[in-house]
Motif scaffolding. Structure first.
Motif, PDB file in Angstrom:
ATOM      1  N   PHE A 135      34.288  24.741  -2.731  1.00  0.00           N
ATOM      2  CA  PHE A 135      33.221  24.273  -1.853  1.00  0.00           C
ATOM      3  C   PHE A 135      32.298  25.387  -1.377  1.00  0.00           C
ATOM      4  O   PHE A 135      31.409  25.149  -0.569  1.00  0.00           O
ATOM      5  N   GLY A 136      32.497  26.611  -1.878  1.00  0.00           N
ATOM      6  CA  GLY A 136      31.596  27.712  -1.533  1.00  0.00           C
ATOM      7  C   GLY A 136      31.572  28.036  -0.058  1.00  0.00           C
ATOM      8  O   GLY A 136      30.512  28.322   0.505  1.00  0.00           O
ATOM      9  N   LYS A 175      31.604  20.920   2.971  1.00  0.00           N
ATOM     10  CA  LYS A 175      32.552  19.984   2.389  1.00  0.00           C
ATOM     11  C   LYS A 175      33.968  20.548   2.490  1.00  0.00           C
ATOM     12  O   LYS A 175      34.169  21.759   2.419  1.00  0.00           O
ATOM     13  N   ALA A 176      34.953  19.669   2.658  1.00  0.00           N
ATOM     14  CA  ALA A 176      36.331  20.136   2.802  1.00  0.00           C
ATOM     15  C   ALA A 176      37.331  19.303   2.015  1.00  0.00           C
ATOM     16  O   ALA A 176      38.514  19.632   1.996  1.00  0.00           O
ATOM     17  N   GLU A 177      36.874  18.233   1.355  1.00  0.00           N
ATOM     18  CA  GLU A 177      37.786  17.386   0.587  1.00  0.00           C
ATOM     19  C   GLU A 177      37.295  17.242  -0.845  1.00  0.00           C
ATOM     20  O   GLU A 177      36.108  16.998  -1.090  1.00  0.00           O
ATOM     21  N   PHE A 178      38.208  17.379  -1.787  1.00  0.00           N
ATOM     22  CA  PHE A 178      37.878  17.297  -3.212  1.00  0.00           C
ATOM     23  C   PHE A 178      37.636  15.853  -3.630  1.00  0.00           C
ATOM     24  O   PHE A 178      38.387  14.945  -3.257  1.00  0.00           O
ATOM     25  N   THR A 179      36.577  15.624  -4.404  1.00  0.00           N
ATOM     26  CA  THR A 179      36.273  14.296  -4.927  1.00  0.00           C
ATOM     27  C   THR A 179      35.974  14.400  -6.417  1.00  0.00           C
ATOM     28  O   THR A 179      35.897  15.501  -6.982  1.00  0.00           O
ATOM     29  N   SER A 180      35.772  13.261  -7.052  1.00  0.00           N
ATOM     30  CA  SER A 180      35.480  13.253  -8.489  1.00  0.00           C
ATOM     31  C   SER A 180      34.163  13.950  -8.808  1.00  0.00           C
ATOM     32  O   SER A 180      33.929  14.362  -9.948  1.00  0.00           O
ATOM     33  N   ALA A 181      33.296  14.102  -7.816  1.00  0.00           N
ATOM     34  CA  ALA A 181      32.008  14.756  -8.062  1.00  0.00           C
ATOM     35  C   ALA A 181      32.189  16.204  -8.524  1.00  0.00           C
ATOM     36  O   ALA A 181      31.415  16.698  -9.357  1.00  0.00           O
TER      37      ALA A 181
END
Length: 258
Positions: A135-136, A175-181
């Motif tokens: 998330f950089g 951002k702090a949660e991983f998604t399919s994006a």
């Protein structure tokens, strides 16, 4: 210039820092340098991440060097633990799977104040690492972020404070949660694929000595064939499910073979 100032109070400080750099680099093949080690030390001692000669050229600077010297064994142990964590838990052996080195400093800060973390703590540390990279989190105002995280990790704690760190970044609109994006982001494919390999096989394909064996990302089903025979667009061929790692020499040798 910083080391010239520091050597007036501690003759072998540069040699000790260089030994730590050599250990980190030789064990992981990552591009650690002396600035990184110094930042770790001053942050863990509560002096902030900003590096300049003035930080060591004062009465407080002399006290800082005295503190670092007196607690060197503790710091060296934390660097050893960080090295083991990077190589054994994260399996990082290439700059291609690291977007920022600033995120390692809070890990050192935590290990300095909380040596010998449990397996549960190391799992939380791994979660922090991947979130920071994917998330950089450290792509801007790095020193300010490191200083803010010091207030959260730079003390004795019952566990690694991942939830508190996540809240800090979400409050900053990160951002702090991983998604399919994230799976479709080309710049993240080395990190994600390396994670897949290490989770599946327990080791990284980047842990090689011979340059010709360093992995390239290869299409399992050749992009040219999918484009010509099935008329699939790039968005459907350049996907994580169609990627694998192949040694550089083998990849160049096989070309477009299936």
């Amino acid at each position: 210039l910083m080391f010239a100032v520091m050597k007036e109070a501690w003759d072998d400080v540069e040699a000790r820092v260089e030994c730590v750099v050599d250990m980190l680099r030789s064990s992981t093949a990552l591009s650690f340098d002396k600035d990184f080690v110094l930042k770790c030390l001053v942050v863990a001692h509560g002096r902030g991440a900003e590096l300049n000669a003035e930080k060591f050229n004062s009465a407080d600077g002399e006290k800082l060097l005295d503190d670092i010297s007196l607690n060197w064994d503790q710091a060296e142990g934390a660097f050893q633990e960080l090295t083991d964590f990077i190589s054994n838990d994260l399996h990082l052996f290439s700059d291609k799977v690291v977007r920022t080195y600033g995120s390692f400093i809070p890990l050192f800060d935590f290990l300095y104040h909380n040596p010998k973390p449990s397996e549960t703590q190391r799992a939380l540390m791994r979660g922090y690492h991947y979130k920071a990279q994917l998330f950089g989190w450290f792509r801007a105002q790095t020193d300010n972020i490191i200083n803010a995280l010091h207030t959260r990790v730079g003390k004795t704690l019952p566990e690694f404070p991942l939830q508190e760190i996540k809240k800090y970044f979400t409050d900053r609109k990160a951002k702090a949660e991983f998604t399919s994006a994230e799976l479709s982001e080309v710049r993240l494919r080395f990190i994600i694929l390396n994670l897949v390999y290490t989770e599946r096989f327990g080791k990284s394909p980047f842990n090689v000595r011979f340059k010709g064996n360093e992995p390239h990302i290869d299409h399992i089903y050749p992009k040219s064939e999918l484009s010509k025979k099935l008329s699939l667009p790039t968005s459907q061929t350049n996907v994580i499910g169609n990627y694998r790692f192949v040694g550089a020499n083998d990849n160049l040798r096989k070309r477009a073979e299936s």
